[in-house]
Design a protein around this motif. Structure first.
Motif, short mmCIF file in Angstrom:
data_model
loop_
_atom_site.label_atom_id
_atom_site.label_comp_id
_atom_site.label_asym_id
_atom_site.label_seq_id
_atom_site.Cartn_x
_atom_site.Cartn_y
_atom_site.Cartn_z
N LEU A 65 0.83 -1.21 0.00
CA LEU A 65 0.00 0.00 0.00
C LEU A 65 0.86 1.26 0.00
CD1 LEU A 65 -2.75 -1.04 2.58
CD2 LEU A 65 -2.98 -0.94 0.09
N TRP A 66 1.94 1.24 0.77
CA TRP A 66 2.83 2.40 0.87
C TRP A 66 3.46 2.73 -0.47
CZ3 TRP A 66 3.92 5.75 4.86
CH2 TRP A 66 5.04 6.56 4.71
N GLY A 69 1.31 4.42 -3.00
CA GLY A 69 0.88 5.78 -2.71
C GLY A 69 -0.24 5.88 -1.70
N TRP A 70 -0.71 4.74 -1.17
CA TRP A 70 -1.78 4.76 -0.17
C TRP A 70 -1.14 4.86 1.22
CZ3 TRP A 70 -6.97 4.52 -1.66
CH2 TRP A 70 -7.19 4.26 -3.03
N ARG A 71 -0.66 6.03 1.57
CA ARG A 71 0.15 6.20 2.77
C ARG A 71 -0.66 6.03 4.06
NH1 ARG A 71 5.16 8.30 1.17
NH2 ARG A 71 5.53 7.32 -0.85
N PRO A 73 -3.69 4.47 4.63
CA PRO A 73 -4.06 3.07 4.89
C PRO A 73 -2.87 2.20 5.27
CG PRO A 73 -5.15 3.89 2.91
CD PRO A 73 -4.15 4.92 3.31
N ALA A 74 -1.70 2.47 4.69
CA ALA A 74 -0.52 1.69 5.03
C ALA A 74 -0.13 1.92 6.49
CB ALA A 74 0.64 2.07 4.11
#
Length: 256
Positions: A65-66, A69-71, A73-74
């Motif tokens: 996730l990181w 680009g899903w910072r 949620p990560a």
């Protein structure tokens, strides 16, 4: 008349390395446990009962996730993984294949930490930073490194491939490969290629550490014994020569 126009063609860029699938990474993480822990009896039991494996699973998912680009949620998933396993791995850390945390508890791995393949950490290990500034501020562990329980590796330093860090050591300087470091601050106590090699397996004899303090005391005791023997010999020669030594002079004074 034919007109030929040369049109330069762009060179095709070489394909980048193929990122392994999440399932493949997790399978390798689970399979490597039996090579490093004789208590592991099967994949199913390992998957259900090893908190170190649980922490790695949470990290692998959060890291995907990181990097996508899903910072937030990560980070949220990473927090849930810490809550469930007592292991705090930042989703931005870069961890290679076959990563194992034995007795997974109290381990902290920072955002810019980099870990190679076949690395083993024991409980209480910290890969921490020493700066408030952004950028590389956490350590790099190369392939095959073993870090003993409670060790702290701090700052943007590099621990060389196949090096071993003794329990409760504090490493604040980069170390070469194939060495053993212990102490606060950690120092090299076993040079390159001097520890036992295990063919086809990882050398887990991290308890076979030298005792530099004990060795130094032993040398001092040997030196004191040698000097006492030499002093006794010199006193005997002086007495035979008729020269009073301090000891004999004190005895004569007491007799008077």
């Amino acid at each position: 008349m034919t007109c030929v126009v040369d049109i330069p063609l762009a060179d095709p860029s070489p394909p980048g390395p193929v990122k392994p699938s999440l399932l493949k990474l997790l399978r390798e993480d689970i399979d490597c446990v039996r090579q490093r822990d004789p208590a592991a009896r099967g994949q199913f039991e390992t998957l259900l009962t090893y908190p170190g494996i649980h922490a790695v699973i949470w990290y692998r998912i959060a890291n995907r996730l990181w990097t996508a680009g899903w910072r937030f949620p990560a980070r949220l998933l990473s927090w849930l993984g810490r809550f469930a396993s007592n292991v705090d791995i930042h989703p931005g850390a870069r961890i290679g294949h076959r990563f194992f945390i034995d007795h997974g508890a109290g381990v902290v791995i920072g955002e810019t930490a980099e870990i190679g393949d076949d690395v083993t950490l024991y409980h209480g290990v910290t890969l921490g930073g020493t700066s408030w500034y952004p950028g590389k501020r956490h350590p790099t562990l190369e392939d095959g490194v073993i870090v003993g329980a409670g060790a702290k590796i701090l700052g943007p330093i590099t621990v060389g491939a196949r090096a071993r860090v003794g329990a409760n050591s504090v490493v604040i300087e980069s170390t070469p490969p194939d060495v053993t470091v212990v102490g606060i601050p950690a120092r090299v106590v076993r040079p390159q290629l001097s520890h036992r090699r295990v063919v086809g397996r990882i050398d887990l004899d991290h308890h076979l550490m030298p005792d530099p303090v004990g060795d130094a005391i032993e040398v001092l005791l040997d030196r004191v014994e040698f000097l006492e023997a030499r002093l006794t010999h010199m006193q005997k020669r002086l007495r035979h020569a008729g020269v009073p030594t301090r000891g004999t002079a004190l005895l004569e004074a007491d007799d008077d």
